[in-house]
Design an enzyme around this catalytic site. Structure first.
Site, PDB file in Angstrom:
ATOM      1  N   GLN A  27      59.203  38.924  -7.156  1.00 55.79           N
ATOM      2  CA  GLN A  27      59.816  38.810  -5.832  1.00 55.79           C
ATOM      3  C   GLN A  27      58.974  39.480  -4.748  1.00 55.79           C
ATOM      4  OE1 GLN A  27      62.449  37.028  -5.039  1.00 55.79           O
ATOM      5  NE2 GLN A  27      63.041  36.460  -7.123  1.00 55.79           N
ATOM      6  N   GLY A  40      54.208  31.372  -9.674  1.00 58.55           N
ATOM      7  CA  GLY A  40      53.833  30.505  -8.568  1.00 58.55           C
ATOM      8  C   GLY A  40      54.975  30.006  -7.719  1.00 58.55           C
ATOM      9  N   HIS A  41      56.087  29.671  -8.325  1.00 59.90           N
ATOM     10  CA  HIS A  41      57.109  28.920  -7.584  1.00 59.90           C
ATOM     11  C   HIS A  41      57.934  29.762  -6.627  1.00 59.90           C
ATOM     12  CE1 HIS A  41      60.922  29.892  -9.887  1.00 59.90           C
ATOM     13  NE2 HIS A  41      59.999  30.403 -10.688  1.00 59.90           N
ATOM     14  N   GLY A  87      56.963  33.807 -14.793  1.00 64.59           N
ATOM     15  CA  GLY A  87      57.440  35.173 -14.886  1.00 64.59           C
ATOM     16  C   GLY A  87      58.066  35.535 -16.216  1.00 64.59           C
ATOM     17  N   THR A  88      58.875  34.642 -16.763  1.00 67.40           N
ATOM     18  CA  THR A  88      59.568  34.954 -18.015  1.00 67.40           C
ATOM     19  C   THR A  88      58.588  35.161 -19.160  1.00 67.40           C
ATOM     20  OG1 THR A  88      61.570  33.775 -17.339  1.00 67.40           O
ATOM     21  CG2 THR A  88      61.252  34.114 -19.699  1.00 67.40           C
ATOM     22  N   CYS A 129      68.593  32.193 -12.860  1.00 71.09           N
ATOM     23  CA  CYS A 129      68.477  32.134 -14.315  1.00 71.09           C
ATOM     24  C   CYS A 129      69.795  32.433 -15.007  1.00 71.09           C
ATOM     25  CB  CYS A 129      67.405  33.122 -14.794  1.00 71.09           C
ATOM     26  SG  CYS A 129      65.768  32.773 -14.143  1.00 71.09           S
ATOM     27  N   THR A 150      46.130  25.206 -24.265  1.00 72.97           N
ATOM     28  CA  THR A 150      45.267  24.524 -23.310  1.00 72.97           C
ATOM     29  C   THR A 150      45.626  24.923 -21.892  1.00 72.97           C
ATOM     30  OG1 THR A 150      45.039  22.628 -24.787  1.00 72.97           O
ATOM     31  CG2 THR A 150      44.493  22.273 -22.474  1.00 72.97           C
TER      32      THR A 150
END
Length: 417
Positions: free
Chosen positions: A191, A210-211, A74-75, A340, A247
């Site tokens: 979110q 993803g997390h 996200g960041t 964060c 990559t």
């Protein structure tokens, strides 16, 4: 003496357990060697996995495969959307030096904005929320019209669902308003994915990771419309439409595709289940203590104005950090706000923007549910809350009590021989 491992996890908005099927997909791909940019057979195989995953993600998010840019999360996605779009728009028209941004954004948006103001001469117009944290069309229209009008705006950014209080914004309507004035619209949808209906074709730039949905940590997606040309932040091999060189992490991308597809397919049933747990948690907490209030919109059974898995409570005469540590010691993991910004003892900028007094904002507690959450988790929290509240309030009262002033020692100006 170390604290016991948390037995109840109520911080899914920070990160949520990886799903078994995601672990399976990542593990399978890690057994294969191949760089998706290589031309030999192992490389072509990796490329096939990446492109099939891209198609899977695009279908789940409502966009074209060519609009899916894989990122580290996200960041990075927010930084590329904000900084890259500002640079592109400013280069095309120097008069477009203004950012129109909701004051309740995550720091992944706020900090890039502040960087552009400090180092690139950008101006910012903050879109003010209402008392529930909602960014409405009238507020956005007013912000667009301010400080030189829409022709000075480079990009608009409003998050789909707030990471602290769970308020869901009317993003398609806000994006349409920005488009009427020819201003690209970005939304951090981290979110919202899996808890609210999500169609990223309605925005010019969207971000998920993803997390938050049971996917791998360190991989996410920026969706960028085909007419969007942000200036890249990194340069190298020219991967991902030249917007994000590096990559490609084939195993993580494969796992991300599984997680996003699952989140999209099961969104309605997942939200209904989490909504029942959230309502039980909030109702139970309010019944326990008259000094507890709910931040943001909340009506039992409603999962359209507030995230189904979000319960944000404000506790009177209490410091949120103290309550967090006491609950943690009792085996309940939760938070006071964004992970964060953890460890920084300051009131939430989201609550302050909503008009909550600083003293009340300091007593915030965010409890977020996710896959694997159960009624037993809610009951355990409600059992642990009263003794934690009692101790946290005692500590708050002691800290607020005036301290006795020690008598000042008289200075001795004599010297020994």
């Amino acid at each position: 003496m170390t604290s016991p491992s948390p037995r109840v996890y109520l911080d899914h908005a920070a990160t949520t357990p990886v799903r078994d099927e995601v672990i399976g997909a990542v593990t399978r791909e890690m057994r294969h060697t191949g760089n998706a940019s290589s031309l030999h057979d192992p490389g072509r195989r990796a490329r096939r996995v990446v492109e099939e995953s891209r198609e899977q993600v695009a279908q789940a998010l409502g966009v074209r495969p060519s609009e899916v840019i894989f990122t580290s999360g996200g960041t990075e996605g927010d930084n590329l959307a904000i900084k890259g779009t500002y640079a592109a728009r400013r280069a095309g028209d120097p008069a477009r030096d203004r950012l129109v941004v909701a004051g309740t954004e995550h720091h992944a948006v706020l900090d890039p904005v502040e960087h552009l103001v400090a180092h690139e001469g950008a101006r910012v117009t903050w879109v003010e929320p209402d008392a529930d944290g909602l960014i409405g069309e009238d507020a956005l229209a007013e912000a667009l019209a301010a400080n030189g009008g829409p022709q000075t705006a480079a990009v608009v950014s409003v998050m789909w669902a707030n990471n602290e209080v769970g308020t869901i914004a009317p993003i398609p309507a806000l994006a349409a308003l920005a488009r009427e004035h020819g201003v690209p619209f970005h939304s951090d949808a981290v979110q919202a994915l899996g808890q609210a209906p999500l169609d990223l074709s309605t925005v010019d730039l969207g971000v998920v990771t993803g997390h938050k949905i049971g996917g791998p940590i360190g991989v996410g997606v920026l969706t960028a419309g085909r007419d969007q040309t942000p200036v890249p932040l990194t340069h190298g091999g020219g991967q991902e439409r030249g917007l994000r060189s590096g990559t490609l992490d084939t195993p993580a991308i494969a796992g991300l595709a599984v997680a996003i597809s699952h989140a999209a397919q099961h969104q309605a049933s997942h939200a209904a289940y989490l909504g029942e747990l959230r309502d039980a948690l909030i109702t139970g907490a309010l019944a326990l203590d008259a000094g507890i209030t709910v931040s943001g919109p909340w009506t039992p059974g409603d999962t359209t104005s507030r995230l189904a898995g979000n319960a944000h409570l404000r506790v009177a005469d209490c410091e949120g950090d103290s309550l967090l540590y006491l609950l943690d010691a009792a085996g309940v993991a939760c938070s006071t706000g964004s992970a964060c910004q953890a460890g920084v003892p300051r009131p939430s900028h989201v609550l302050l923007a909503m008009g909550v007094p600083e003293e009340q904002a300091r007593g915030a507690l965010r409890l977020t549910l996710g896959h694997g959450s159960s009624r037993a988790d809610v009951d355990a929290f409600l059992t642990a809350l009263p003794p934690a509240l009692e101790r946290a309030r005692r500590a708050h009262a002691a800290a607020a009590r005036p301290r006795a002033t020690a008598p000042r020692a008289t200075a001795d100006h004599t010297r020994s021989a």
